[in-house]
Design a protein around this motif. Structure first.
Motif, PDB file in Angstrom:
ATOM      1  N   UNK A 147       0.844  -1.190   0.000  1.00 26.81           N
ATOM      2  CA  UNK A 147       0.000   0.000   0.000  1.00 26.81           C
ATOM      3  C   UNK A 147       0.879   1.239   0.000  1.00 26.81           C
ATOM      4  N   UNK A 148       0.741   2.044  -1.030  1.00 25.85           N
ATOM      5  CA  UNK A 148       1.578   3.235  -1.160  1.00 25.85           C
ATOM      6  C   UNK A 148       0.762   4.487  -1.403  1.00 25.85           C
ATOM      7  N   UNK A 149       1.476   5.583  -1.646  1.00 27.57           N
ATOM      8  CA  UNK A 149       0.833   6.875  -1.884  1.00 27.57           C
ATOM      9  C   UNK A 149       0.781   7.213  -3.360  1.00 27.57           C
ATOM     10  N   UNK A 150       1.029   8.479  -3.684  1.00 29.31           N
ATOM     11  CA  UNK A 150       0.965   8.929  -5.071  1.00 29.31           C
ATOM     12  C   UNK A 150       2.071   9.938  -5.319  1.00 29.31           C
ATOM     13  N   UNK A 164       4.773  10.846  -2.241  1.00 26.07           N
ATOM     14  CA  UNK A 164       5.085   9.951  -1.132  1.00 26.07           C
ATOM     15  C   UNK A 164       6.265   9.070  -1.500  1.00 26.07           C
ATOM     16  N   UNK A 165       7.116   8.799  -0.506  1.00 29.05           N
ATOM     17  CA  UNK A 165       8.251   7.909  -0.746  1.00 29.05           C
ATOM     18  C   UNK A 165       7.781   6.571  -1.301  1.00 29.05           C
ATOM     19  N   UNK A 166       6.694   6.040  -0.744  1.00 30.05           N
ATOM     20  CA  UNK A 166       6.199   4.733  -1.193  1.00 30.05           C
ATOM     21  C   UNK A 166       5.878   4.758  -2.684  1.00 30.05           C
ATOM     22  N   UNK A 167       5.371   5.881  -3.183  1.00 28.99           N
ATOM     23  CA  UNK A 167       5.057   5.992  -4.609  1.00 28.99           C
ATOM     24  C   UNK A 167       6.331   6.005  -5.444  1.00 28.99           C
ATOM     25  N   UNK A 168       7.365   6.678  -4.963  1.00 31.61           N
ATOM     26  CA  UNK A 168       8.651   6.706  -5.675  1.00 31.61           C
ATOM     27  C   UNK A 168       9.247   5.301  -5.721  1.00 31.61           C
ATOM     28  N   UNK A 189      -0.828   3.869  -7.413  1.00 29.85           N
ATOM     29  CA  UNK A 189      -0.399   5.268  -7.393  1.00 29.85           C
ATOM     30  C   UNK A 189      -1.552   6.267  -7.485  1.00 29.85           C
ATOM     31  N   UNK A 190      -2.781   5.800  -7.399  1.00 32.28           N
ATOM     32  CA  UNK A 190      -3.922   6.722  -7.417  1.00 32.28           C
ATOM     33  C   UNK A 190      -3.819   7.696  -6.242  1.00 32.28           C
TER      34      UNK A 190
END
Length: 501
Positions: A147-150, A164-168, A189-190
């Motif tokens: 589960x990540x960000x965008x 968000x770092x998670x999106x990168x 990435x939504x």
């Protein structure tokens, strides 16, 4: 065939290197520092502080300590495409972070080297340590729900991203990993969390998910939607092979019981990770010890400021070898992303030195010390856990702030708590929490003595979804955004209370 057994040797080699943490910590950190100094010697920053002539840690101490505000000018120039500023070459990725729900965002550079030798290294080591603990694991026989960000484009710089770092991490992940993860990148990435949650739930509920990675609060929202769609109250019915949740971003204590009730399986495990926009710092390496192992051979050099000196003009600053056990420190980092003697804003407390293990005790700005009580976030988490156990309650979110002295010099702490399961009585919960905080924190106990200074704490019950609604109103729903747990001012709690109708 157990695919996990086939790939385990790739990870087991790393465990032998991690074993060196117990006996070679200082040497490993010195090696990291030497690498950082040599790599950055020809950058603008390196030339300004004469990195070519830095030979020892004592030499390095002439480099100034930095907050984000002091680094911001350099970082903004990097975001506009300038090269060789804080780190060699051009840095094209920036992790957007506030660390809190503050409107003022921070943009943390993520270099290619930092991406691989810090962030991805941490992810690989999380798997290595887990497989070491669970040699019969079958996690690679199914998929991982990440589960990540965008992210969005960064200014008008070609190929440059901010988010968000998670999106990168998801954007740059090895394509092979996509075969063992869900959902696909377009959904992961939504930016709209509610849309993302619905799509992830519907897509992944029919997959064979064996492992989870993400922030406990946002992951819980997704998992609850999945069991709702499936018409069950046990996620193990949906994913019978689920075995591990790698969690981080916020403390797990308020969510632990909810996860145990949602995933009723004796094969389920939980391991904490300490990964932030600024770096990947720690990993839980034992089920029975919640303290995390400090990862000391990544591209991060660590220093520490004792919290009782934090804010002084010339505080004591020590390297890893100079820390003491059970003492609160503000963490200072220098990294292969171009952060130099940077105060990250988190506080930690070491529980072991061979190897170095620690707990996150709070934030340099997130504690209550309005009356000399020095209440830290880890105190709050421990107190709430005891109150929940003794009253049968479950807490989903909370924040606390001081109520300042009235005309009679009376004051207290006010807690705004959203329960997923109410306690046997709110009064009993408050009494247990107050007593637990006194047992945990001697300064709080002294201020509570005979109700002379601090009065008994006050609890306000928050309506369902209050905190999520507040985050949504600030466009902070999902991703890495967090509720400020403790505050010395009433700014956050007053904002949230306005929505508690």
């Amino acid at each position: 065939m157990n695919i996990t057994q086939l790939v385990s040797p790739y990870f087991s080699h790393r465990l032998k290197e991690i074993e060196k943490y117990s006996s070679q910590a200082e040497a490993l950190q010195n090696k990291v520092l030497k690498h950082l100094i040599q790599k950055a010697a020809n950058t603008e920053w390196g030339k300004r502080y004469d990195y070519k002539h830095i030979q020892t840690y004592n030499d390095f101490q002439k480099v100034p300590i930095q907050t984000y505000e002091e680094a911001k000018g350099y970082i903004d120039r990097m975001r506009h495409g300038e090269k060789d500023v804080l780190w060699p070459g051009e840095v094209i990725w920036y992790a957007k972070s506030s660390g809190t729900t503050n409107d003022k965002s921070k943009f943390i550079p993520v270099s290619k080297e930092g991406l691989h030798d810090i962030h991805y290294a941490g992810g690989k080591d999380a798997v290595a340590l887990y497989l070491g603990l669970n040699p019969k694991s079958r996690m690679f026989s199914g998929k991982g729900l990440i589960l990540g960000g965008s992210h969005t484009p960064n200014y008008n710089v070609q190929n440059s991203l901010v988010g968000d770092l998670s999106a990168i991490l998801i954007e740059n992940i090895n394509p092979l990993v996509n075969f063992v993860r869900t959902p696909q990148k377009e959904i992961a990435l939504l930016s709209d969390f509610e849309e993302k949650r619905e799509k992830i739930a519907r897509l992944s509920m029919n997959e064979n998910v064996t492992n989870l990675s993400g922030v406990p609060s946002w992951m819980l929202a997704v998992l609850k939607r999945i069991v709702e769609l499936k018409g069950t109250d046990n996620l193990a019915d949906v994913w019978p092979n689920l075995e591990i949740f790698f969690h981080g971003g916020v403390a797990f204590t308020p969510y632990r019981e909810q996860y145990k009730q949602l995933i009723r399986s004796d094969k389920m495990h939980y391991l904490e990770t300490y990964n932030a926009s600024e770096g990947f710092f720690g990993l839980q390496n034992e089920y029975t010890d919640s303290a995390m192992l400090l990862m000391i051979d990544y591209g991060i050099f660590y220093e520490f400021i004792p919290m009782d000196e934090f804010g002084n003009e010339h505080p004591t600053i020590v390297p890893l070898s100079g820390v003491e056990l059970n003492k609160n420190y503000a963490m200072v980092i220098s990294t292969t992303c171009g952060l130099w003697r940077y105060i990250i804003g988190d506080t930690i407390k070491f529980t072991s030195k061979a190897p170095y293990k620690f707990i996150i005790s709070g934030r340099t700005k997130h504690y209550i010390n309005a009356f000399g009580e020095e209440l830290m976030v880890d105190n709050a988490e421990q107190g709430l856990a005891k109150a929940c156990t003794e009253t049968g309650a479950q807490v989903s979110e909370y924040t606390a702030a001081p109520v300042f002295m009235d005309a009679n010099a009376k004051c207290c702490h006010q807690w705004l708590i959203e329960f997923t399961r109410m306690p046997d009585s709110v009064k009993h919960f408050a009494e247990v929490l107050d007593k637990a905080l006194q047992e945990i924190n001697s300064d709080y106990e002294a201020k509570r003595h005979k109700d002379i200074t601090l009065q008994p704490l006050e609890i306000i019950v928050a309506r369902t979804n209050l905190f999520n609604d507040w985050l949504k109103s600030k466009n902070k729903l999902g991703g890495q955004h967090k509720i400020p747990r403790l505050s010395n001012s009433r700014e956050y709690i007053e904002e949230i209370l306005k929505k508690n109708y």
